[in-house]
Design an enzyme around this catalytic site. Structure first.
Site, mmCIF file in Angstrom:
data_model
loop_
_atom_site.group_PDB
_atom_site.id
_atom_site.type_symbol
_atom_site.label_atom_id
_atom_site.label_comp_id
_atom_site.label_asym_id
_atom_site.label_seq_id
_atom_site.Cartn_x
_atom_site.Cartn_y
_atom_site.Cartn_z
ATOM 1 C CB SER A 226 43.470 11.763 34.777
ATOM 2 O OG SER A 226 44.114 12.415 35.838
ATOM 3 C CG ASP B 21 43.717 9.050 37.703
ATOM 4 O OD1 ASP B 21 43.740 10.225 38.102
ATOM 5 O OD2 ASP B 21 44.662 8.532 37.078
#
Length: 450
Positions: free
Chosen positions: A101, A243
């Protein structure tokens, strides 16, 4: 959270903590747990972000899945919500995203989705963890034609974009959108999506090289986009993370619009057009006091959960709410997808600008933000902070000094070895003083510095 799974899957430094050997084992065990009840040849989709370690971990994970007899479809570079969506509509038995992420490039992670596109339940994660710790691997070892196979489905990203376009009513002609893709998974997706919707586009952070993901760009560094918006004279800026499951916006004046403000803007609009279920927005305990006040003042309600989009989604599913999210920019639209989705949030926000004829600064001005400071303290045992008496004492001291005109939240991070200290107060000065007072005690007690 378990031994291996945090609030957002398994994470660690790639090739050190999160090794290819572990990824193979996780693929094998995860594949077994998630597909053991399949009646046909099980199918699992895999996507990844742009980190250099992604291909290494993907190769190991694929090998593990193949060894348990799974048919693997590689989606290539795609956002986390893209994987969740495709897993659901392609009737896969599971989906896997390889990403850490918003974390630095050295980190990576592996998160699983069930066939419904939702993240795993605690029970499923526990079952996987038990098998990871087993002394012996007793899982099936198919041979010959029963082994798994692998194929590529790189057009999955375009299928996802086509779906997103159907969720808005307006085309974006006449709106200049600045995009910051964090050199991550949305680098190609975002440009195609907004171009298809007829927006005028300027892009930054869209040249991934395997090493530059989240490096001074994206939703955790929106100040770069703020400057870019002013340079390009854009109407709105949209910053995604590595992400693509979160979004932070910037208005036409270069002012940052966070997840709380985005939730409020979208919630107010959905409520006005009769599409906000139960007139309720689900947020976390990290949301600003100004968010709660604005929600209430506009005839809506809010429900608080623990920090982490999985807890927001759990509450939404349990009580049939359709909008929720976090200040960090994870916004969940259960009418459209099963997890936080930066691209979806971005087009919904621009759609509201187009539908109302209002600038983002006008929409955001309807919510007052109370001064808030968040300090991250790096520690070895983040959970020990909840039992530390000196930390508890300084929190009580600060709360007494604020006399009800502010709040304190001290908690371990769900994804990193950090203790997060958050303070809201009546003034910036008080906020700064109180947060540093608590953070200093946490640093002293945990025996580390940032």
């Amino acid at each position: 959270m378990g031994k291996y799974f945090g609030t957002d899957g398994v994470r660690g430094v790639a090739n050190s903590e999160l090794t290819p050997e572990f990824a193979f084992k996780l693929g094998r065990i995860g594949g077994y747990v998630l597909t053991k009840d399949a009646t046909d040849r099980p199918k699992v989709l895999i996507g990844r972000d742009t980190r250099i370690s992604g291909e290494m971990l993907e190769g190991a994970l694929v090998a593990g899945l193949l060894s348990i007899g799974v048919e693997v479809m590689r989606l290539g570079i795609i956002s986390t919500p893209g994987v969740a969506y495709l897993t659901r509509i392609m009737s896969a038995d599971a989906g896997v995203m390889i990403s850490a992420s918003h974390n630095p490039v050295a980190d990576n992670g592996i998160k699983f989705f069930g066939p419904d596109g939702f993240k795993l339940t605690d029970a499923q994660e526990e079952e996987i963890e038990v098998l990871l710790d087993a002394q012996e691997d007793t899982l099936p070892r198919p041979i010959g034609a029963d082994l798994g196979s692998v194929s590529d489905y790189f057009e999955g990203g375009q299928k996802y974009i086509q779906y997103l376009k159907q969720t808005v009513d307006e085309e974006f002609d006449g709106i200049h959108v600045a995009l910051d893709c964090a050199h991550g998974a949305t680098s190609s997706l975002a440009t195609h999506l907004f171009a298809d919707l007829e927006a005028d586009i300027s892009t930054m952070g869209s040249s991934p090289n395997g090493l530059n993901i989240n490096d001074g760009v994206g939703s955790t560094h929106p100040e770069g986009l703020a400057k870019f918006v002013l340079e390009k004279d854009a109407d709105v800026g949209l910053a995604f993370d590595g992400d693509g499951d979160r979004l932070i916006a910037v208005d036409e004046n270069g002012k940052i619009v966070d997840g709380d403000q985005i939730m409020f803007i979208i919630g107010k609009y959905l409520n006005a057009v009769g599409r906000l279920k139960k007139q309720t927005i689900v947020s976390t305990v990290m949301s600003n006091m100004g968010f709660y006040k604005a929600v209430e003042d506009n005839g809506m309600q809010s429900i608080q959960t623990a920090v982490g989009d999985r807890y927001v989604v759990e509450e939404m599913r349990a009580n049939d709410y359709n909008l929720g999210g976090e200040q960090s920019g994870h916004i969940v639209f259960l009418d459209f997808n099963t997890t936080g989705d930066g691209l979806l949030t971005g087009i919904q926000l621009v759609n509201i600008m187009k539908a109302t004829g209002k600038k983002l600064s006008e929409l955001a001005a309807e919510m007052k933000i109370y001064p808030q400071r968040l300090v991250n303290v790096r520690v070895t045992d983040k959970h020990a902070v909840t039992e530390n008496t000196k930390v508890a004492a300084v929190i009580a001291e600060v709360e007494a000094a604020m006399a009800g005109n502010g709040r304190v939240l001290v908690r371990p991070s769900g994804t990193e070895p950090l203790v997060r200290v958050m303070v809201e107060a009546a003034t910036e000065t008080a906020c700064e003083r109180f947060v540093e007072r608590i953070a200093d005690v946490v640093r002293a007690e945990m025996g580390l510095t940032d």
